[in-house]
Design a protein around this motif. Structure first.
Motif, PDB file in Angstrom:
ATOM      1  N   PHE A 177       0.842  -1.167  -0.064  1.00  0.00           N
ATOM      2  CA  PHE A 177       0.060   0.136   0.132  1.00  0.00           C
ATOM      3  C   PHE A 177       0.842   1.190   0.056  1.00  0.00           C
ATOM      4  CE2 PHE A 177      -3.036  -3.064   1.497  1.00  0.00           C
ATOM      5  CZ  PHE A 177      -4.232  -2.582   0.903  1.00  0.00           C
ATOM      6  N   ALA A 178       0.677   2.271  -0.841  1.00  0.00           N
ATOM      7  CA  ALA A 178       1.292   3.642  -0.618  1.00  0.00           C
ATOM      8  C   ALA A 178       0.453   4.338   0.353  1.00  0.00           C
ATOM      9  CB  ALA A 178       0.993   4.250  -2.154  1.00  0.00           C
ATOM     10  N   GLY A 179       1.342   5.166   1.053  1.00  0.00           N
ATOM     11  CA  GLY A 179       0.609   6.266   2.028  1.00  0.00           C
ATOM     12  C   GLY A 179      -0.510   6.975   1.705  1.00  0.00           C
ATOM     13  N   ASP A 180      -0.290   7.385   0.422  1.00  0.00           N
ATOM     14  CA  ASP A 180      -1.216   8.570  -0.368  1.00  0.00           C
ATOM     15  C   ASP A 180      -0.699   8.450  -1.734  1.00  0.00           C
ATOM     16  OD1 ASP A 180       1.358   9.667  -0.697  1.00  0.00           O
ATOM     17  OD2 ASP A 180       1.289  10.812   1.343  1.00  0.00           O
ATOM     18  N   GLU A 181      -1.442   9.389  -2.340  1.00  0.00           N
ATOM     19  CA  GLU A 181      -1.327   9.652  -3.788  1.00  0.00           C
ATOM     20  C   GLU A 181       0.058   9.714  -4.300  1.00  0.00           C
ATOM     21  OE1 GLU A 181      -2.857  13.718  -5.224  1.00  0.00           O
ATOM     22  OE2 GLU A 181      -3.594  13.621  -3.240  1.00  0.00           O
ATOM     23  N   TRP A 182       1.266  10.204  -3.384  1.00  0.00           N
ATOM     24  CA  TRP A 182       2.238  10.402  -3.869  1.00  0.00           C
ATOM     25  C   TRP A 182       3.278   9.090  -3.803  1.00  0.00           C
ATOM     26  CZ3 TRP A 182      -0.351  13.948  -0.987  1.00  0.00           C
ATOM     27  CH2 TRP A 182      -0.598  15.122  -1.780  1.00  0.00           C
ATOM     28  N   GLY A 183       2.682   8.018  -3.320  1.00  0.00           N
ATOM     29  CA  GLY A 183       3.125   6.522  -3.580  1.00  0.00           C
ATOM     30  C   GLY A 183       4.222   6.036  -2.597  1.00  0.00           C
ATOM     31  N   GLU A 184       4.564   6.485  -1.540  1.00  0.00           N
ATOM     32  CA  GLU A 184       5.481   5.963  -0.651  1.00  0.00           C
ATOM     33  C   GLU A 184       5.097   4.499  -0.008  1.00  0.00           C
ATOM     34  OE1 GLU A 184       7.851   6.620   3.600  1.00  0.00           O
ATOM     35  OE2 GLU A 184       6.382   8.086   2.838  1.00  0.00           O
ATOM     36  N   ASP A 237       5.297   1.208   2.369  1.00  0.00           N
ATOM     37  CA  ASP A 237       6.006   1.166   3.806  1.00  0.00           C
ATOM     38  C   ASP A 237       4.778   0.203   4.307  1.00  0.00           C
ATOM     39  OD1 ASP A 237       6.351   1.353   6.780  1.00  0.00           O
ATOM     40  OD2 ASP A 237       7.594   2.988   6.094  1.00  0.00           O
ATOM     41  N   THR A 238       5.436  -0.884   5.106  1.00  0.00           N
ATOM     42  CA  THR A 238       4.557  -1.823   5.717  1.00  0.00           C
ATOM     43  C   THR A 238       3.594  -0.877   6.916  1.00  0.00           C
ATOM     44  OG1 THR A 238       6.387  -2.448   7.447  1.00  0.00           O
ATOM     45  CG2 THR A 238       5.700  -4.050   5.647  1.00  0.00           C
ATOM     46  N   ARG A 239       3.959   0.174   7.179  1.00  0.00           N
ATOM     47  CA  ARG A 239       2.815   0.910   8.226  1.00  0.00           C
ATOM     48  C   ARG A 239       1.687   0.956   7.529  1.00  0.00           C
ATOM     49  NH1 ARG A 239       5.728   6.462   8.894  1.00  0.00           N
ATOM     50  NH2 ARG A 239       6.496   5.992   6.641  1.00  0.00           N
ATOM     51  N   PHE A 240       1.682   1.286   6.015  1.00  0.00           N
ATOM     52  CA  PHE A 240       0.515   1.713   5.371  1.00  0.00           C
ATOM     53  C   PHE A 240      -0.339   0.290   4.972  1.00  0.00           C
ATOM     54  CE2 PHE A 240       3.350   5.006   3.712  1.00  0.00           C
ATOM     55  CZ  PHE A 240       3.237   6.120   4.689  1.00  0.00           C
ATOM     56  N   SER A 241       0.206  -0.753   5.091  1.00  0.00           N
ATOM     57  CA  SER A 241      -0.454  -2.129   4.967  1.00  0.00           C
ATOM     58  C   SER A 241      -1.344  -2.357   6.511  1.00  0.00           C
ATOM     59  CB  SER A 241       0.561  -3.249   4.862  1.00  0.00           C
ATOM     60  OG  SER A 241       1.250  -3.238   3.581  1.00  0.00           O
ATOM     61  N   PHE A 242      -0.560  -1.943   7.438  1.00  0.00           N
ATOM     62  CA  PHE A 242      -1.242  -2.160   8.732  1.00  0.00           C
ATOM     63  C   PHE A 242      -2.473  -0.960   8.660  1.00  0.00           C
ATOM     64  CE2 PHE A 242      -1.973  -0.441  12.865  1.00  0.00           C
ATOM     65  CZ  PHE A 242      -2.530  -1.564  13.634  1.00  0.00           C
ATOM     66  N   CYS A 243      -2.358   0.233   8.478  1.00  0.00           N
ATOM     67  CA  CYS A 243      -3.313   1.133   8.626  1.00  0.00           C
ATOM     68  C   CYS A 243      -4.362   0.846   7.488  1.00  0.00           C
ATOM     69  CB  CYS A 243      -2.592   2.656   8.310  1.00  0.00           C
ATOM     70  SG  CYS A 243      -1.575   2.997   9.616  1.00  0.00           S
ATOM     71  N   ALA A 244      -3.918   0.325   6.431  1.00  0.00           N
ATOM     72  CA  ALA A 244      -5.233   0.140   5.531  1.00  0.00           C
ATOM     73  C   ALA A 244      -5.952  -1.097   6.111  1.00  0.00           C
ATOM     74  CB  ALA A 244      -4.684  -0.406   4.201  1.00  0.00           C
ATOM     75  N   ALA A 245      -5.309  -2.204   6.535  1.00  0.00           N
ATOM     76  CA  ALA A 245      -6.050  -3.377   7.087  1.00  0.00           C
ATOM     77  C   ALA A 245      -6.914  -2.929   8.094  1.00  0.00           C
ATOM     78  CB  ALA A 245      -4.961  -4.670   7.199  1.00  0.00           C
ATOM     79  N   PHE A 273      10.730  -7.667  11.131  1.00  0.00           N
ATOM     80  CA  PHE A 273      10.221  -7.058   9.825  1.00  0.00           C
ATOM     81  C   PHE A 273      10.513  -5.707   9.667  1.00  0.00           C
ATOM     82  CE2 PHE A 273       7.000 -10.346  11.138  1.00  0.00           C
ATOM     83  CZ  PHE A 273       6.476 -10.616  10.061  1.00  0.00           C
ATOM     84  N   GLY A 274      10.763  -5.282   8.347  1.00  0.00           N
ATOM     85  CA  GLY A 274      11.204  -3.780   8.077  1.00  0.00           C
ATOM     86  C   GLY A 274      10.060  -3.258   7.187  1.00  0.00           C
ATOM     87  N   CYS A 275      10.315  -1.943   6.679  1.00  0.00           N
ATOM     88  CA  CYS A 275       9.426  -1.376   6.231  1.00  0.00           C
ATOM     89  C   CYS A 275       9.134  -1.548   4.797  1.00  0.00           C
ATOM     90  CB  CYS A 275       9.593   0.288   6.051  1.00  0.00           C
ATOM     91  SG  CYS A 275      11.346   0.533   5.419  1.00  0.00           S
ATOM     92  N   GLN A 329       8.019  -1.360  13.217  1.00  0.00           N
ATOM     93  CA  GLN A 329       7.521  -1.955  11.854  1.00  0.00           C
ATOM     94  C   GLN A 329       7.009  -3.434  12.180  1.00  0.00           C
ATOM     95  OE1 GLN A 329       8.467   1.342   9.752  1.00  0.00           O
ATOM     96  NE2 GLN A 329       7.392  -0.393   8.869  1.00  0.00           N
ATOM     97  N   ILE A 330       7.929  -3.863  13.305  1.00  0.00           N
ATOM     98  CA  ILE A 330       7.202  -5.422  13.588  1.00  0.00           C
ATOM     99  C   ILE A 330       5.893  -5.329  14.091  1.00  0.00           C
ATOM    100  CG2 ILE A 330       7.699  -6.847  15.449  1.00  0.00           C
ATOM    101  CD1 ILE A 330      10.413  -6.328  15.161  1.00  0.00           C
ATOM    102  N   TYR A 331       5.540  -4.314  14.997  1.00  0.00           N
ATOM    103  CA  TYR A 331       4.032  -3.963  15.485  1.00  0.00           C
ATOM    104  C   TYR A 331       3.142  -3.998  14.349  1.00  0.00           C
ATOM    105  CZ  TYR A 331       0.033  -1.423  17.024  1.00  0.00           C
ATOM    106  OH  TYR A 331      -1.511  -1.061  16.877  1.00  0.00           O
ATOM    107  N   CYS A 332       3.524  -3.131  13.295  1.00  0.00           N
ATOM    108  CA  CYS A 332       2.526  -2.919  12.163  1.00  0.00           C
ATOM    109  C   CYS A 332       2.637  -4.474  11.590  1.00  0.00           C
ATOM    110  CB  CYS A 332       3.144  -2.079  11.216  1.00  0.00           C
ATOM    111  SG  CYS A 332       3.099  -0.323  11.794  1.00  0.00           S
ATOM    112  N   CYS A 333       3.385  -5.146  11.232  1.00  0.00           N
ATOM    113  CA  CYS A 333       3.424  -6.268  10.332  1.00  0.00           C
ATOM    114  C   CYS A 333       2.770  -7.445  11.351  1.00  0.00           C
ATOM    115  CB  CYS A 333       4.739  -6.725  10.216  1.00  0.00           C
ATOM    116  SG  CYS A 333       5.258  -5.800   8.894  1.00  0.00           S
ATOM    117  N   THR A 334       3.053  -7.557  12.510  1.00  0.00           N
ATOM    118  CA  THR A 334       2.081  -8.642  13.413  1.00  0.00           C
ATOM    119  C   THR A 334       0.623  -8.019  13.553  1.00  0.00           C
ATOM    120  OG1 THR A 334       3.088  -7.440  15.571  1.00  0.00           O
ATOM    121  CG2 THR A 334       4.289  -9.390  14.780  1.00  0.00           C
ATOM    122  N   GLY A 335       0.549  -6.840  13.767  1.00  0.00           N
ATOM    123  CA  GLY A 335      -0.955  -6.397  13.727  1.00  0.00           C
ATOM    124  C   GLY A 335      -1.590  -6.738  12.505  1.00  0.00           C
TER     125      GLY A 335
END
Length: 247
Positions: free
Chosen positions: A49-56, A58-66, A97-99, A109-115
């Protein structure tokens, strides 16, 4: 206006905004279907997942989306299988896990991925003993936790590390009393609030994670906080969201 603010912000702000609305039982102020469409549009071909329309990416965004979609009961709006594949591709030899694939393991990142894996019922894919060992090594002689090797302790990792250990059923692997003492030592006894470490300026960010960490440690005067969503358990019961954790 509220819809426009949320739709044009980072996925992390989407997530925070929806948590506030759910806490106050006020989801009716936004168009949920439009928000779901926006999150769908940010998933890439490889499942990331990108964090926004600019396309970064990061696994943080996978967590936030899910997490956002799970709270809305709309997790099936994305390609969950591909999303899981991407997150698992970010798993390292040390169990962390990394980003992105190949990135250094980091407690946040581990919190985001395990979550994320808890939300998608894929925690069985984690080597819980290997990951648990990496996480418990984050505890320093002060009792505080750091985010990666050779870094200073920080109250916010009382959440990122502790919540991850709770999710994989290894919270007993750290010295809980020493961590409790470290968190409380970061409290400003005159003005209230918590800092990153003793003697520093307090702020809302570290206050939240200090209190949430104390909840995970079993402080009776604090409401039970869910380790996946960092929300009160009674609120999640109200909306019938209970991710399965490793026992």
């Amino acid at each position: 206006m509220a819809l426009q603010i949320i739709r044009h912000s980072l996925l992390s702000r989407n997530y925070a905004g929806f948590k506030i609305l759910i806490l106050y039982d006020s989801l009716h102020v936004v168009d949920v279907n439009k928000i779901v469409e926006y999150i769908q549009s940010l998933q890439k071909e490889d499942g990331s997942f990108a964090g926004d329309e600019w396309g970064e990416i990061d696994t943080r965004f996978s967590f936030c989306a899910a997490a956002t979609l799970a709270l809305l009961g709309k997790l099936d709006a994305i390609d969950v299988g591909k999303a899981v594949e991407f997150v698992l591709s970010c798993m390292n030899f040390d169990g962390g896990f990394g980003c992105r694939p190949g990135s250094e393991s980091h407690a946040g990142q581990i919190y985001c991925c395990t979550g994320f894996l808890a939300i998608t019922d894929q925690l069985h894919q984690v080597n819980v003993d290997l990951l648990g060992w990496w996480l418990c090594e984050r505890q320093l002689p002060s009792g505080g936790l750091n985010g990666r090797p050779e870094k200073l302790p920080d109250v916010c990792y009382s959440w990122w590390v502790l919540a991850s250990l709770k999710m994989i059923g290894r919270i007993q692997w750290i010295d809980r009393e020493k961590l409790r003492c470290f968190i409380l030592a970061c409290q400003d006894e005159e003005t209230g609030g918590f800092a990153d470490r003793p003697g520093d300026m307090v702020d809302p960010f570290h206050t939240l994670f200090g209190i949430a960490g104390l909840s995970l440690l079993g402080e009776e005067q604090i409401k039970a906080v869910n380790p996946v969503f960092c929300m009160p358990e009674d609120v999640l019961r109200r909306i019938n969201v209970q991710p399965e954790l490793v026992s």
